[in-house]
Design a protein around this motif. Structure first.
Motif, short mmCIF file in Angstrom:
data_model
loop_
_atom_site.label_atom_id
_atom_site.label_comp_id
_atom_site.label_asym_id
_atom_site.label_seq_id
_atom_site.Cartn_x
_atom_site.Cartn_y
_atom_site.Cartn_z
N UNK A 82 0.83 -1.20 0.00
CA UNK A 82 0.00 0.00 0.00
C UNK A 82 0.86 1.26 0.00
N UNK A 83 1.84 1.31 0.89
CA UNK A 83 2.64 2.52 1.02
C UNK A 83 3.55 2.76 -0.18
N UNK A 84 4.02 1.68 -0.80
CA UNK A 84 4.89 1.84 -1.95
C UNK A 84 4.12 2.07 -3.25
N UNK B 234 -6.15 7.11 -7.63
CA UNK B 234 -5.78 6.53 -6.34
C UNK B 234 -5.56 5.03 -6.45
N UNK B 235 -4.70 4.51 -5.62
CA UNK B 235 -4.45 3.06 -5.57
C UNK B 235 -5.70 2.33 -5.11
N UNK C 132 -12.60 -2.43 1.84
CA UNK C 132 -12.59 -3.87 2.11
C UNK C 132 -11.18 -4.37 2.41
N UNK C 133 -10.19 -3.83 1.70
CA UNK C 133 -8.81 -4.25 1.95
C UNK C 133 -8.42 -3.99 3.40
N UNK C 134 -8.81 -2.87 3.95
CA UNK C 134 -8.48 -2.53 5.33
C UNK C 134 -9.11 -3.53 6.29
N UNK C 135 -10.38 -3.84 6.10
CA UNK C 135 -11.06 -4.72 7.04
C UNK C 135 -10.56 -6.16 6.97
N UNK D 122 -9.24 -7.88 10.34
CA UNK D 122 -9.54 -9.31 10.49
C UNK D 122 -8.29 -10.11 10.87
N UNK D 123 -7.16 -9.79 10.25
CA UNK D 123 -5.93 -10.53 10.56
C UNK D 123 -5.48 -10.31 12.01
#
Length: 389
Positions: free
Chosen positions: A227-229, A245-246, A253-256, A261-262
């Protein structure tokens, strides 16, 4: 809260950008409540388990992490209704982002206690895991906290935002390198146990959980690194094209999945497979090489200066100079009965087998076996050589 334009832009891939939102989108309002509650439930369970096993010195970070990240999601819920509020946004993101490295420190503590428990298979002094890896984790936390506070703050200059992003990238790269090193250390210890023995099921269980926890933390770190790169700026302004935007930024959804969740799975994992069910509270207690007996020994010592021991955990300097010293106290505990003169040794063994002590009272002088429930509910201390009849 000041009035904010809430124009919604739909990009070519169908994502929605809410102008003025610090998140890019309008954050989900139900998910933060759910995860906040689940983390707080995990926190309560961790507190009960840590109290039950009386392991506050060893596993205090587990309830602390669950409580901290739960508070972070409560703040995210507040931010979902105030997604233009910079202070709430920075506070929630800083807290949520700071916890995964702390979960790594929990794993360092657990592996350290495991190496104290099986010292003859330890690749290094168990205490150096905490001092060396823990010291690097402190650097990661510093980079992480400062990085989020600068990168996500639209009030600072673009130069400081870029500096914040650089801090975050550095923290994640270091975190991944340390994670690879940590898993390699687990694998080294695992190999020693498997090759040389003993390797009882309780040790296997703790190792399996450490592997699983490291995988969960590692996947999250890789997600954040990608994400950061993949971004150069996080806050999109009216004159920018939101579709540029990326996807990792555009889709919540990617965040959750890869963050919330992880980390919840990691917290629950240690609820279900708590390490202190198998490990002693006292670092001096170790497993005898017979794989059954627990003995209270003198404990692991490192006579080097603290700074040298921290920087050189494997004592490479000592090995190079031929001055490496590893006191194998687990052999000294039984040295009198296994070595020395055969005749006198045989006599001592016969007396101990018959239950006769040095004073003739019938009580041997062998080290006591500690048989204790890990929750401290019951404690029995019995001698290896019983009272003669």
């Amino acid at each position: 809260m000041a009035d904010v334009k809430r124009d919604i832009h739909t990009s070519a891939v169908g994502s929605q950008y809410v102008e003025g939102s610090l998140y890019y989108y309008a954050p989900n309002k139900a998910a933060p409540i759910l995860f906040g509650i689940l983390f707080l439930v995990s926190f309560v369970i961790h507190v009960r388990q840590t109290s039950r096993y009386k392991s506050w010195k060893i596993t205090v970070m587990l309830p602390w992490c669950a409580l901290t990240i739960g508070a972070g999601y409560i703040l995210r819920e507040v931010g979902a209704f105030n997604y233009t509020n910079v202070n709430i946004y920075i506070a929630s993101m800083t807290i949520i982002y700071s916890v995964p490295p702390l979960y790594e420190m929990c794993n360092y503590q657990i592996l350290s206690r495991l190496l104290y428990y099986v010292p003859y298979h330890s690749p290094m002094h168990p205490g150096r895991i905490l001092t060396t890896l823990g010291g690097v984790s402190a650097i990661v936390e510093t980079f992480n906290g400062n990085g989020v506070s600068y990168w996500a703050n639209i009030k600072v200059s673009p130069g400081k935002q870029r500096m914040g992003l650089a801090f975050l990238k550095a923290s994640l790269v270091i975190q991944i390198v340390m994670l690879v090193g940590f898993v390699s250390l687990i694998g080294w210890f695992h190999y020693n146990c498997h090759k040389k023995g003993p390797f009882p099921k309780p040790i296997k269980d703790v190792l399996t959980t450490l592997y699983a926890s490291s995988v969960l933390i590692g996947i999250r770190a890789i997600y954040r690194t990608v994400e950061y790169y993949s971004v150069t700026i996080f806050i999109y302004k009216p004159d920018m094209d939101p579709s540029s935007a990326s996807p990792l930024i555009k889709y919540e959804t990617f965040f959750w999945v890869f963050e919330a969740l992880l980390m919840l799975a990691n917290s629950v994992l240690w609820n279900v497979r708590h390490p202190m069910e198998h490990l002693p509270r006292d670092s001096r207690v170790y497993l005898s090489e017979d794989g059954v007996t627990e003995i209270t020994g003198p404990g692991y010592e490192d006579l080097r200066f603290f700074v040298i021991a921290m920087v050189d955990p494997f004592d490479l300097i000592g090995l190079a100079m031929g001055k490496h010293i590893r006191k194998e106290f687990w052999k000294e505990e039984h040295g009198k009965s296994k070595g020395g003169d055969e005749e006198s040794g045989g006599k001592e063994d016969a007396e101990k087998a018959a239950g006769v002590g040095e004073d003739g009272s019938g009580i041997g002088k062998e080290k006591a076996i500690i048989s204790e429930g890990r929750d401290g509910s019951s404690r029995q201390v019995s001698d290896e050589s019983r009272v003669g009849k």
